[in-house]
Design a protein around this motif. Sequence first.
Motif, PDB file in Angstrom:
ATOM      1  N   THR A 100       0.835  -1.199   0.000  1.00  0.00           N
ATOM      2  CA  THR A 100       0.000   0.000   0.000  1.00  0.00           C
ATOM      3  C   THR A 100       0.870   1.249   0.000  1.00  0.00           C
ATOM      4  N   LEU A 101       0.424   2.267  -0.726  1.00  0.00           N
ATOM      5  CA  LEU A 101       1.159   3.537  -0.779  1.00  0.00           C
ATOM      6  C   LEU A 101       0.542   4.593   0.133  1.00  0.00           C
ATOM      7  N   ASP A 102      -0.621   4.296   0.680  1.00  0.00           N
ATOM      8  CA  ASP A 102      -1.239   5.165   1.680  1.00  0.00           C
ATOM      9  C   ASP A 102      -2.258   4.339   2.453  1.00  0.00           C
ATOM     10  N   GLN A 103      -3.002   4.982   3.363  1.00  0.00           N
ATOM     11  CA  GLN A 103      -4.048   4.259   4.082  1.00  0.00           C
ATOM     12  C   GLN A 103      -5.019   3.677   3.060  1.00  0.00           C
ATOM     13  N   SER A 104      -5.279   2.395   3.135  1.00  0.00           N
ATOM     14  CA  SER A 104      -6.063   1.735   2.087  1.00  0.00           C
ATOM     15  C   SER A 104      -7.098   0.794   2.689  1.00  0.00           C
ATOM     16  N   GLU A 105      -8.182   0.644   1.934  1.00  0.00           N
ATOM     17  CA  GLU A 105      -9.184  -0.363   2.247  1.00  0.00           C
ATOM     18  C   GLU A 105      -9.340  -1.264   1.028  1.00  0.00           C
ATOM     19  N   LEU A 106      -9.197  -2.546   1.235  1.00  0.00           N
ATOM     20  CA  LEU A 106      -9.315  -3.513   0.155  1.00  0.00           C
ATOM     21  C   LEU A 106     -10.491  -4.437   0.418  1.00  0.00           C
ATOM     22  N   CYS A 107     -11.274  -4.667  -0.619  1.00  0.00           N
ATOM     23  CA  CYS A 107     -12.316  -5.676  -0.553  1.00  0.00           C
ATOM     24  C   CYS A 107     -11.692  -7.001  -0.968  1.00  0.00           C
ATOM     25  N   THR A 108     -11.986  -8.062  -0.259  1.00  0.00           N
ATOM     26  CA  THR A 108     -11.407  -9.353  -0.566  1.00  0.00           C
ATOM     27  C   THR A 108     -12.502 -10.400  -0.758  1.00  0.00           C
ATOM     28  N   ILE A 109     -12.265 -11.279  -1.728  1.00  0.00           N
ATOM     29  CA  ILE A 109     -13.162 -12.412  -1.949  1.00  0.00           C
ATOM     30  C   ILE A 109     -12.286 -13.655  -2.047  1.00  0.00           C
ATOM     31  N   HIS A 110     -12.515 -14.607  -1.178  1.00  0.00           N
ATOM     32  CA  HIS A 110     -11.721 -15.827  -1.172  1.00  0.00           C
ATOM     33  C   HIS A 110     -12.053 -16.681  -2.392  1.00  0.00           C
ATOM     34  N   LYS A 111     -11.066 -17.428  -2.846  1.00  0.00           N
ATOM     35  CA  LYS A 111     -11.207 -18.247  -4.053  1.00  0.00           C
ATOM     36  C   LYS A 111     -12.442 -19.139  -4.008  1.00  0.00           C
ATOM     37  N   GLN A 112     -12.619 -19.889  -2.943  1.00  0.00           N
ATOM     38  CA  GLN A 112     -13.739 -20.820  -2.876  1.00  0.00           C
ATOM     39  C   GLN A 112     -15.078 -20.093  -2.873  1.00  0.00           C
ATOM     40  N   ASP A 113     -15.117 -18.927  -2.230  1.00  0.00           N
ATOM     41  CA  ASP A 113     -16.356 -18.136  -2.216  1.00  0.00           C
ATOM     42  C   ASP A 113     -16.674 -17.617  -3.610  1.00  0.00           C
ATOM     43  N   PHE A 114     -15.638 -17.197  -4.341  1.00  0.00           N
ATOM     44  CA  PHE A 114     -15.850 -16.698  -5.695  1.00  0.00           C
ATOM     45  C   PHE A 114     -16.333 -17.818  -6.610  1.00  0.00           C
ATOM     46  N   LEU A 115     -15.731 -18.984  -6.491  1.00  0.00           N
ATOM     47  CA  LEU A 115     -16.152 -20.114  -7.313  1.00  0.00           C
ATOM     48  C   LEU A 115     -17.601 -20.500  -7.014  1.00  0.00           C
ATOM     49  N   MET A 116     -17.979 -20.407  -5.754  1.00  0.00           N
ATOM     50  CA  MET A 116     -19.356 -20.690  -5.387  1.00  0.00           C
ATOM     51  C   MET A 116     -20.306 -19.686  -6.028  1.00  0.00           C
ATOM     52  N   ALA A 117     -19.908 -18.396  -6.033  1.00  0.00           N
ATOM     53  CA  ALA A 117     -20.738 -17.357  -6.634  1.00  0.00           C
ATOM     54  C   ALA A 117     -20.886 -17.587  -8.136  1.00  0.00           C
ATOM     55  N   ILE A 118     -19.805 -18.030  -8.796  1.00  0.00           N
ATOM     56  CA  ILE A 118     -19.853 -18.316 -10.228  1.00  0.00           C
ATOM     57  C   ILE A 118     -20.835 -19.461 -10.509  1.00  0.00           C
ATOM     58  N   ARG A 119     -20.786 -20.492  -9.677  1.00  0.00           N
ATOM     59  CA  ARG A 119     -21.687 -21.622  -9.891  1.00  0.00           C
ATOM     60  C   ARG A 119     -23.145 -21.192  -9.762  1.00  0.00           C
ATOM     61  N   ARG A 120     -23.395 -20.255  -8.874  1.00  0.00           N
ATOM     62  CA  ARG A 120     -24.768 -19.777  -8.681  1.00  0.00           C
ATOM     63  C   ARG A 120     -25.197 -18.816  -9.769  1.00  0.00           C
ATOM     64  N   ASN A 121     -24.197 -18.142 -10.398  1.00  0.00           N
ATOM     65  CA  ASN A 121     -24.531 -17.172 -11.443  1.00  0.00           C
ATOM     66  C   ASN A 121     -23.438 -17.167 -12.508  1.00  0.00           C
ATOM     67  N   PRO A 122     -23.607 -17.969 -13.581  1.00  0.00           N
ATOM     68  CA  PRO A 122     -22.585 -18.060 -14.631  1.00  0.00           C
ATOM     69  C   PRO A 122     -22.282 -16.731 -15.328  1.00  0.00           C
ATOM     70  N   ASP A 123     -23.203 -15.751 -15.276  1.00  0.00           N
ATOM     71  CA  ASP A 123     -22.936 -14.460 -15.920  1.00  0.00           C
ATOM     72  C   ASP A 123     -21.708 -13.783 -15.320  1.00  0.00           C
ATOM     73  N   ILE A 124     -21.426 -14.056 -14.042  1.00  0.00           N
ATOM     74  CA  ILE A 124     -20.239 -13.482 -13.404  1.00  0.00           C
ATOM     75  C   ILE A 124     -18.982 -13.983 -14.103  1.00  0.00           C
ATOM     76  N   SER A 125     -18.991 -15.258 -14.542  1.00  0.00           N
ATOM     77  CA  SER A 125     -17.840 -15.816 -15.252  1.00  0.00           C
ATOM     78  C   SER A 125     -17.563 -15.041 -16.525  1.00  0.00           C
ATOM     79  N   PHE A 126     -18.629 -14.710 -17.261  1.00  0.00           N
ATOM     80  CA  PHE A 126     -18.463 -13.978 -18.513  1.00  0.00           C
ATOM     81  C   PHE A 126     -17.864 -12.597 -18.256  1.00  0.00           C
ATOM     82  N   ARG A 127     -18.354 -11.909 -17.239  1.00  0.00           N
ATOM     83  CA  ARG A 127     -17.817 -10.587 -16.916  1.00  0.00           C
ATOM     84  C   ARG A 127     -16.360 -10.690 -16.472  1.00  0.00           C
ATOM     85  N   TYR A 128     -16.039 -11.762 -15.775  1.00  0.00           N
ATOM     86  CA  TYR A 128     -14.662 -11.967 -15.328  1.00  0.00           C
ATOM     87  C   TYR A 128     -13.731 -12.150 -16.516  1.00  0.00           C
TER      88      TYR A 128
END
Length: 227
Positions: A100-128
């Motif tokens: 980080t180059l200054d005070q920062s806030e990062l949103c994080t999504i764990h791999k397994q959670d992201f894969l679960m979201a993709i399975r529930r909504n394939p449109d996310i895969s296309f956007r990715y």
Amino acid sequence: MSYHHQLNCIRLVPIFQGMSIEEIEVLEKVCHIRKFNKGEFVFREGDSSETLYIVGQGLVKITKISEDGKEQIVRLLFPGDFFGQSALLKTENHYANAITLDQSELCTIHKQDFLMAIRRNPDISFRYILALNERLHQADEWVSLLSLLDVEQRLASVLLLFSEKMNITGGTFTLPISKKVLATLIGTTPETISRKLVAFVNENIITMNGQREIQILNYEALKRKTK
């Protein structure tokens, strides 16, 4: 951590733009906020890679250290940018450092959670896939910037990039990094950066207030400097 904070973080990223409320809620449930101090490592080269990071606030640099100990900035990341994407495709360690180059806030999504979201909504895969394609295009442009352009062209290109990424009004912004870091980013010296900025001032392309506050007076002239 508020729902709206997560929602705004998700909507910053091209992968997730245009999603329905239902789609956003799927990701909101697996998105977490992490705060970092200035100069803190998000991860180090060689660390295991299992998380997608989204810059919500602040600035992050991706760096490599050469054999002689010199730091090379691979990429600067602004709010809305994402990194760590390779973790979502295969299991491998990080190829670089994220700091980080200054005070920062990062949103994080764990791999397994992201894969679960993709399975529930394939449109996310296309956007990715679309977002990764855009990232490859940007990487190609950056390689061209460093290898084919001279220092003046590189500096003009970076100033235009900053003005775009920082959503400035009136053409005025504060350099988000020091001249030393900027010099490392575009492969030159701080002294050369200073000389080129003075030249831009003398040509009435920009004005400067102090060392880091810049106002772009003539966008077209600055764009011509990139060619």
